[in-house]
Scaffold this active site. Structure first.
Site, mmCIF file in Angstrom:
data_model
loop_
_atom_site.group_PDB
_atom_site.id
_atom_site.type_symbol
_atom_site.label_atom_id
_atom_site.label_comp_id
_atom_site.label_asym_id
_atom_site.label_seq_id
_atom_site.Cartn_x
_atom_site.Cartn_y
_atom_site.Cartn_z
ATOM 1 N N THR A 180 0.990 -1.175 0.095
ATOM 2 C CA THR A 180 0.001 0.101 -0.060
ATOM 3 C C THR A 180 0.840 1.122 -0.054
ATOM 4 O OG1 THR A 180 -1.896 -1.132 1.283
ATOM 5 C CG2 THR A 180 -1.614 1.377 1.599
ATOM 6 N N ARG A 208 -13.778 -7.556 -3.059
ATOM 7 C CA ARG A 208 -13.348 -7.398 -1.630
ATOM 8 C C ARG A 208 -12.833 -5.758 -1.426
ATOM 9 N NH1 ARG A 208 -8.034 -5.744 0.680
ATOM 10 N NH2 ARG A 208 -7.895 -6.598 2.548
ATOM 11 N N GLY A 210 -10.590 -3.357 1.090
ATOM 12 C CA GLY A 210 -9.777 -3.368 2.547
ATOM 13 C C GLY A 210 -10.051 -1.892 3.232
ATOM 14 N N THR A 231 -0.871 0.031 6.736
ATOM 15 C CA THR A 231 -0.454 -0.815 5.638
ATOM 16 C C THR A 231 -0.500 -2.261 6.606
ATOM 17 O OG1 THR A 231 1.041 -1.856 4.055
ATOM 18 C CG2 THR A 231 1.918 -0.436 5.839
ATOM 19 N N GLY A 234 -5.858 -5.623 5.786
ATOM 20 C CA GLY A 234 -7.082 -4.659 6.185
ATOM 21 C C GLY A 234 -8.204 -5.297 6.894
#
Ligand code: ASP
Length: 327
Positions: A180, A208, A210, A231, A234
């Site tokens: 991320t 999905r 996060g 990060t 998630g």
């Protein structure tokens, strides 16, 4: 309320899904650090001109979204259908205004769509086709989905599928799994801002979403308290309302930035074997960058212009140009 000329500060991360050192050449590690430095420079230039924390975090994230080394924008992770679904958010600590997009497939720089939503104020979070259509209607650059795909992400998906078939998902390396990017800043008016952008984790289920686009989970900013970008897996960040938890610990529990930022990452998450990291900054510009994995791409600039970038334990210092003293 805030005095002009508060110290300014900036920190960023490029994810805690960092490869082992032998998996990239020294030249590639250097290039990744150069991109971190470019992201810091982009944000810092704005803060030095007395620009806003919001503009600074946006500028830093755009550079990392455009870099091949990080899992956001170009080079984002692939989901179970070998497609990209991108999440991003940005928050203004002064007003608590926020904008976010999730499961976007075509927005070249998802953080720019999040910023427009923040400014527009009609919706905080747009999903999928709605997010893409919004970005297009606002004149943002939209791209074919394969723009985001790189050989490294195809390889990571292949490995994750192999792990799935073999039942060895637990032994997948952090770098195969996720990453991320994020940035936090304090500007000269004393305002805080945070921004986060991601491709999520490799082989994630279609649809999905996060923590990164969820305000309070992967991103949070509140003036006088802190700005945070996380990060790691998630789902855990959402369940613990991670970024807001740090602010709450500081605001109601009087914890220091460092104590609050370390709490979940070095405690519960580590105990549960969840790879995680974050960057956080407080109202005075103090920076915390905890991580419990092998490494985390990270960097920050202090008020005096001294700066650091790093991927693993070693930190590489350099002097950021400070307006008025260098060209
Ligand atoms: N937090 C991101 C997500 O769960 C992934 C990561 O940061 O590694 O989507």
């Amino acid at each position: 309320m805030h005095a002009l000329n508060s110290p300014v500060a900036l920190a960023l991360h490029g994810g805690c899904g960092v490869m082992a050192k032998h998996e990239m050449s020294p030249q590639e590690w250097q290039a990744a650090r150069d991109d971190l430095q470019a992201a810091l420079t982009a944000g810092w230039a704005i803060l030095q001109r007395q620009g806003s924390a919001l503009d600074a975090v946006q500028a830093a994230v755009v550079v990392m979204e455009d870099s091949i080394y990080f899992n956001a924008g170009y080079g984002a992770a692939l989901n179970a259908n070998a497609e990209h679904e991108l999440d991003a958010s940005i928050m203004d600590g002064a007003t608590l205004a926020a904008g976010a997009v999730c499961a976007a497939r075509h927005i070249r720089n998802p953080i720019l769509a999040a910023r427009l939503l923040l400014e527009g104020g009609d919706a905080v979070l747009l999903t999928g086709d709605g997010a893409d259509a919004y970005a297009l209607s606002q004149g943002l650059t939209c791209v074919e989905a394969d723009y985001f795909t790189t050989p490294r992400r195809i390889e990571a998906l292949t490995k994750m599928r192999e792990h799935q078939t073999a039942g060895t998902l637990k032994s997948a390396r952090e770098a195969e799994k996720h990453g991320t990017v994020g940035a936090v800043a304090l500007d000269s008016l004393g305002h805080l801002a945070a921004a986060t952008s991601t491709g999520g984790y490799t082989n994630k289920p279609v649809g999905r979403v996060g923590d990164s686009p969820i305000i309070g989970a992967g991103t949070y900013a509140r003036d006088g308290v802190c700005a945070v970008s996380g990060t790691g897996q998630g789902e855990l960040f959402i369940r613990h309302v991670f970024a807001h938890d740090i602010a709450a610990r500081m605001l109601y529990g009087n914890e220091s930035l460092e104590e609050a930022a370390q709490h979940l990452i070095m405690g519960t998450f580590r105990e549960q074997g969840v790879g995680a990291g974050a960057i956080a900054i407080d109202g005075q510009g103090k920076v915390s960058a905890p991580f419990n994995t092998l490494g985390m791409f990270r960097g920050w600039v202090n008020a005096d212009g001294s700066a650091v970038v790093a991927s693993h334990q070693e930190e590489y210092s350099f002097a950021m140009k400070v307006l008025g003293t260098a060209d």
